[in-house]
Design a protein around this motif. Sequence first.
Motif: not given
Length: 256
Positions: A75, A86, A88, A109, A125, A223, A225
């Motif tokens: 991220v 963001s 990811g 994370s 995250a 994953h 943000g």
Amino acid sequence: MRTISLSLLCWSCLTLSAYTQAQVAFNDEFKSGKLDTTKWIVATYKSPDSSPGVNRGTYVSSAIDFTQGMLRITVQQHATASGVESLGGAIISRERFGFGTYDFEMRMSSLSPTPQGDGTASTGAVSSGFIYYNKSESEIDLEFLGNENAMWVSTWRNPDPNLDPTPLQRSTDKLAEPGLATRFRHYSLVWTSGTVDVYIDGARVAHQTEHVPQTPAHIILQHRGTNSDKWGGVAAVGVERHFFVRSVKFTPLGAK
């Protein structure tokens, strides 16, 4: 609690494969140096927890790599004139799977760019291994929040996927288990027609008997943000976070 099911444009589109028999086994150790596209599809669209002017979240293929002998999803967050961006990543199984045991070896994370390196959880995250289908008709989450350094186990069953799911259709447990972000842990999710049990390194940490889904679902690793004072926490601009997955395995119920 807000989870992946409540914001989503694109998880609701996961009808990308034909109905799959529940008795199909599955395994991936991510050792080939690239994604096995016979098993997985890369997500490239808006991520959950996005909000205009606050957080522009997107899943991008560049967030995913296999250079360290396993899956890593990174991220990155940047400040822009229109709020935080963001970036990811997520991968989605092509097939759907039903009752049985789902095993994940994951380091949630953290700030470490390497699988065994030092690095703790950070705000901004959310990493997760979970199963999902069609507006939470079936959904079981193992979702780690960086700002809380904790995992939420949530079981969803939306009886009418023509409508968005509501919090009344889920059961949830918060796990303040140590070491989820600092080292690999072995997660087992055991799904039957009447129960969902979750184990970490062999110890049962959650037992849920309500809202248990009945429909086969996709395996998703993601994953993303966030930028919120709630789910996932405020953004950590300029700070990379990394989610590692060493293996994923599905064993159908009753298989030997």
